[in-house]
Write an enzyme that holds these catalytic residues in place. Structure first.
Site, PDB file in Angstrom:
ATOM      1  N   GLY A 124       0.828  -1.196   0.000  1.00 38.34           N
ATOM      2  CA  GLY A 124       0.000   0.000   0.000  1.00 38.34           C
ATOM      3  C   GLY A 124       0.862   1.245   0.000  1.00 38.34           C
ATOM      4  O   GLY A 124       2.049   1.203   0.350  1.00 38.34           O
ATOM      5  N   THR A 149      11.222  -2.679  11.894  1.00 39.79           N
ATOM      6  CA  THR A 149      12.475  -2.628  11.141  1.00 39.79           C
ATOM      7  C   THR A 149      13.087  -1.241  11.085  1.00 39.79           C
ATOM      8  O   THR A 149      14.153  -1.059  10.488  1.00 39.79           O
ATOM      9  CB  THR A 149      12.255  -3.113   9.696  1.00 39.79           C
ATOM     10  N   HIS A 166       1.332   3.447  16.258  1.00 33.05           N
ATOM     11  CA  HIS A 166       1.312   2.028  15.899  1.00 33.05           C
ATOM     12  C   HIS A 166       1.287   1.158  17.151  1.00 33.05           C
ATOM     13  O   HIS A 166       0.544   0.182  17.225  1.00 33.05           O
ATOM     14  CB  HIS A 166       2.550   1.682  15.056  1.00 33.05           C
ATOM     15  N   GLU A 178      12.817  -5.306  17.677  1.00 34.60           N
ATOM     16  CA  GLU A 178      13.371  -4.322  16.757  1.00 34.60           C
ATOM     17  C   GLU A 178      14.610  -4.930  16.116  1.00 34.60           C
ATOM     18  O   GLU A 178      15.596  -5.234  16.798  1.00 34.60           O
ATOM     19  CB  GLU A 178      13.725  -3.037  17.502  1.00 34.60           C
TER      20      GLU A 178
END
Length: 281
Positions: A124, A149, A166, A178
């Site tokens: 997207g 990431t 988020h 992470e």
């Protein structure tokens, strides 16, 4: 045992009285009645749950040992879900079902629970809703590892706000890792993974390890191909806009496009999210 459902909508019913939204103007006829008490003792393999609003509650039950053969029936339905098609799509992802008023559930029949696709790529553009769609797909899973990431954003208030948004949206029971070593994370996964996202990974690795970038892409694709747990990855679709004005921008666009193609070729499911709507590819 047979269970008769006498009402599967929210307290005001669906359509809600006086509401002119799109969902209420064309509601499914068999979901109109408000939730009623089912006059039977439910067997332990039937669950009634407002899963359309709180799929993480289903995840809690599964962590507590709810069997995969259990029949999960969605109740409390109303215009919070924009259409019957969208409701059915989400319930299929979560292993639940919506039933009409007066429906007789045969508990000896198989439940709606199906195995997740092993590899799913969600594409997207910016602010398309791609991350929310990826999270939706794993919302009812009992255990999920979220793989971030990108940087934490400690030195960038705007980025930190995005990261916080988020984090706030994700179920509290999800574990967060992470890492830019995606091949190792995928190979060692013990739970379903949500990787968000591939675009950030490409830009980070291109910057930190330009000489090893192609090799790390190969490692990522091979790990994706051999994934032993379900993995959902979010990536940016960057091929629909103008040609970037800088050399680095064009390099990033081309590299990400190639990675997207390679991951898509090894995926059971690929979708494109546009304005919050999902198109299966």
């Amino acid at each position: 045992m047979e269970v008769v459902f006498l009402g599967t909508a929210a307290p005001d019913g669906w359509a809600a009285p006086g509401c002119a939204c799109r969902s209420c103007l064309a509601p499914p006829q068999h979901h109109r009645a408000p939730l009623a008490t089912v006059p039977a003792e439910l067997p332990p393999d039937v669950v009634l749950l407002d899963v359309a609003t709180l799929p993480e509650r289903l995840a809690e039950l599964r962590r507590a040992g709810l069997d995969g053969s259990a029949h999960v029936v969605a109740v409390g339905l109303d215009h919070r879900v924009r259409s019957l098609d969208e409701l059915e799509r989400r319930l299929a992802l979560w292993g639940a079902r919506a039933v009409p008023d007066g429906f007789v559930l045969d508990t000896s029949a198989p439940s709606a629970r199906r195995p997740m696709p092993r590899r799913t790529l969600v594409l997207g553009g910016s602010r398309s809703g791609k991350s929310a769609e990826a999270e939706l797909r794993l919302a009812a899973e009992p255990y999920v590892t979220y793989v971030a990431t990108g940087p934490s954003g400690d030195d960038d208030p705007e980025w930190a706000a995005r990261v916080a948004a988020h984090r706030e949206r994700r179920p509290a029971h999800w574990r967060t890792v992470e890492s830019t070593d995606l091949a190792e994370v995928i190979a060692g996964a013990e739970t379903p993974l949500l990787i968000d996202g591939i675009g950030t990974w490409v830009s980070t690795v291109q910057w930190l390890d330009p000489d090893g970038f192609e090799s790390r892409c190969d490692d990522l694709v091979e790990a994706w191909r051999q994934a032993r747990r379900p993995v959902v990855a979010v990536s940016d679709e960057v091929g629909l806009g103008v040609v970037p004005a800088t050399t680095s921008g064009r390099r990033f666009r081309d590299a990400l496009g190639r990675v997207n193609q390679r991951l898509a070729a090894e995926s059971e499911e690929v979708c494109l999210v546009v304005a919050g709507r999902v198109m299966r590819l």
